[in-house]
Design a protein around this motif. Structure first.
Motif, PDB file in Angstrom:
ATOM      1  N   GLY A  38       0.740  -1.061   0.535  1.00 40.76           N
ATOM      2  CA  GLY A  38       0.110  -0.393   0.623  1.00 40.76           C
ATOM      3  C   GLY A  38       0.694   1.372   0.457  1.00 40.76           C
ATOM      4  N   LEU A  39       2.369   1.393  -0.724  1.00 39.43           N
ATOM      5  CA  LEU A  39       2.888   2.591  -0.001  1.00 39.43           C
ATOM      6  C   LEU A  39       2.242   3.323  -1.387  1.00 39.43           C
ATOM      7  CD1 LEU A  39       5.642   4.346   1.193  1.00 39.43           C
ATOM      8  CD2 LEU A  39       6.991   2.565  -0.351  1.00 39.43           C
ATOM      9  N   ARG A  40       2.172   2.963  -2.098  1.00 32.75           N
ATOM     10  CA  ARG A  40       2.290   3.841  -3.637  1.00 32.75           C
ATOM     11  C   ARG A  40       0.356   4.267  -3.370  1.00 32.75           C
ATOM     12  NH1 ARG A  40       2.078   0.849  -9.780  1.00 32.75           N
ATOM     13  NH2 ARG A  40       3.226  -0.035  -8.688  1.00 32.75           N
ATOM     14  N   ASP A  41      -0.497   3.859  -2.739  1.00 29.50           N
ATOM     15  CA  ASP A  41      -1.529   4.457  -2.388  1.00 29.50           C
ATOM     16  C   ASP A  41      -1.206   5.601  -1.407  1.00 29.50           C
ATOM     17  OD1 ASP A  41      -3.250   2.133  -3.144  1.00 29.50           O
ATOM     18  OD2 ASP A  41      -2.253   1.061  -2.105  1.00 29.50           O
ATOM     19  N   VAL A  42      -0.236   5.337  -0.435  1.00 31.11           N
ATOM     20  CA  VAL A  42      -0.259   6.249   0.275  1.00 31.11           C
ATOM     21  C   VAL A  42       0.266   7.826  -0.130  1.00 31.11           C
ATOM     22  CG1 VAL A  42       1.229   6.953   2.887  1.00 31.11           C
ATOM     23  CG2 VAL A  42       0.211   4.818   2.400  1.00 31.11           C
ATOM     24  N   ILE A  43       1.594   7.614  -0.794  1.00 28.00           N
ATOM     25  CA  ILE A  43       1.883   8.096  -1.745  1.00 28.00           C
ATOM     26  C   ILE A  43       0.955   9.439  -2.562  1.00 28.00           C
ATOM     27  CG2 ILE A  43       3.595   8.596  -3.795  1.00 28.00           C
ATOM     28  CD1 ILE A  43       5.138   7.889  -1.673  1.00 28.00           C
ATOM     29  N   ARG A  44      -0.171   8.710  -3.223  1.00 27.33           N
ATOM     30  CA  ARG A  44      -0.822   9.224  -4.322  1.00 27.33           C
ATOM     31  C   ARG A  44      -1.891  10.149  -3.445  1.00 27.33           C
ATOM     32  NH1 ARG A  44      -2.284   3.159  -7.708  1.00 27.33           N
ATOM     33  NH2 ARG A  44      -1.252   3.937  -8.785  1.00 27.33           N
ATOM     34  N   ALA A  45      -2.087   9.881  -1.746  1.00 28.46           N
ATOM     35  CA  ALA A  45      -3.046  10.206  -0.279  1.00 28.46           C
ATOM     36  C   ALA A  45      -2.231  11.352  -0.519  1.00 28.46           C
ATOM     37  CB  ALA A  45      -3.238   9.696   0.411  1.00 28.46           C
TER      38      ALA A  45
END
Length: 420
Positions: free
Chosen positions: A237-244
């Motif tokens: 889920g790191l990519r999802d945090v970056i997008r957040a």
């Protein structure tokens, strides 16, 4: 804790090793926690060049066999698939038959590892009541995320046939259906075993902690320091945090630190650069244990929207340090956390998850008192459920319930609390 000294227990794992990581380390912690309370015999492989099981756990009897040395050259493959398990199965089966013929008595047998729900149990058909687990794995990628997960190694994809084996493999089915209890790392495991008629299922996280740090997280005076810890794979889920992070560009004092190595880290770095948030994200790569603890101690919020997380042990680490958590309401995280210590998000699509993570960050950014209350609740939850001594007490209650033919006084519920 009740006295269980006279109970004779066999404990099986692929290995017991307090100097290693992963499953063999967790099995070691279970053995150390149980050994003072039962007459414990450990059955496992042993790796050359490491301290022996007998040296590491002198409180128990150790019966071991050498792990095939050639497998050490393929560590990831070996750790994931455990190709020598059939050999260990044969060793244990033959040893146990010999012991029983010689008149030796065991009250209970427990296959505590491997963690993956794909290995038959050598205690089947040995006229000894036995327990399997906690087992995990086999958690499916949510459909909305499959296009971004990409291809994995061929042996990792073998997990896709586990469901078929539980439908049609008579050897595996009988092992599980005749166990007195099958323990799962989270309630979803019972759903994955729906095709097997189990006698009894109980959810129990396989991980524990020794205590909580004496120096607790205090939180920063200004801004918000987010932390993500995990292997560099898409599912964490790191990519999802970056997008957040890109959705909260109006909060420039919110920063993110990533600790972990793997191919996904470079994808996340490129995503951060593309979205214009690279200046607020620090990628530390693989860092030593002491540095991880420093990051927990100096961060404000642990953000871990891992959408295919079977257990969630890293959440326990963060909760030890009094960190409020942003995670998902799926798989292991849904069981490890609750609403007092975590904001748990639905899993549908990457776009929706990024929006939900951003919304959760805003919520905690604006309410320092809520962060503190969630952090306190996280530590209370770990103390209530996660200490090894308490996990051992629960396991001993399960053992006694099997021998007495009843149910334990205390079991874990589907949300990680307790029922009386």
């Amino acid at each position: 804790m009740a006295q269980h000294i006279t109970m004779k227990v066999l404990l099986l794992s692929y290995g017991f090793d307090g100097t290693d990581v992963g499953e063999v380390f967790v099995a070691y912690k279970w053995a150390k926690a149980l050994a003072p309370h039962v007459d414990l015999t450990l059955l496992s492989f042993e790796r050359s060049g490491r301290p022996t099981v007998a040296e590491q756990i002198p409180e128990a009897e150790a019966v071991t066999w050498p792990e095939p040395a050639f497998l050490h050259r393929f560590e990831r493959f070996n750790a994931t698939l455990k190709p020598a398990y059939p050999l260990l199965f044969r060793f244990v089966h033959k040893w146990l038959q010999k012991q029983l013929l010689q008149g030796r008595r065991f009250d209970l047998a427990h296959q505590i590892m491997p963690l993956a729900a794909r290995y038959p149990c050598p205690f089947h058909n040995q006229k000894i009541p036995y327990i399997i687990g906690p087992i995990g794995g086999a958690l499916q990628t949510p459909p909305g995320f499959t296009s971004e997960v990409g291809k994995t190694s061929w042996y990792t994809r073998l997990r896709n046939i586990d469901g078929l084996r539980f439908r049609y493999d008579p050897w595996l089915r009988k092992s599980y259906s005749e166990a007195e209890i099958v323990l799962g790392v989270a309630p979803y495991v019972q759903e994955r075993l729906a095709n097997v008629p189990l006698k009894r299922f109980e959810p129990l996280l396989e991980l524990g902690v020794d205590g909580i740090p004496s120096e607790h997280t205090k939180g920063s005076a200004d801004g918000l320091r987010l932390l993500h810890v995990g292997r560099g794979v898409r599912t964490k889920g790191l990519r999802d945090v970056i997008r957040a992070m890109a959705l909260i560009s109006d909060l420039p004092d919110v920063t993110l630190t990533s600790a972990g190595a793997g191919e996904e880290i470079e994808f996340a770095r490129k995503e951060a650069e593309k979205l214009g948030v690279l200046d607020r994200v620090t990628f530390m790569g693989k860092v030593p244990r002491a540095e991880i603890d420093h990051l927990y101690r100096t961060s404000d919020v642990f953000v871990f929207p891992s959408f295919r997380e079977p257990t969630g042990g890293v959440l326990y680490e963060a909760m030890q340090w009094g960190l409020p958590v942003i995670t998902v309401d799926y798989g292991g995280p849904a069981f490890v956390t609750d609403d007092t210590c975590a904001l748990r998000l639905p899993v549908s699509t990457p776009e929706a998850l990024a929006r939900d993570v951003a919304r959760s960050i805003r919520t905690l950014y604006a309410n320092r008192r809520r962060r503190e209350e969630m952090g306190e609740a996280a530590q209370k939850k770990v103390l209530a459920e996660g200490l090894w001594e308490k996990k051992a007490a629960l396991m001993l209650d399960l053992y006694e319930s099997v021998l007495e033919g009843g149910r334990p006084a205390v079991c874990l519920t589907a949300r990680g609390g307790k029922r009386e």
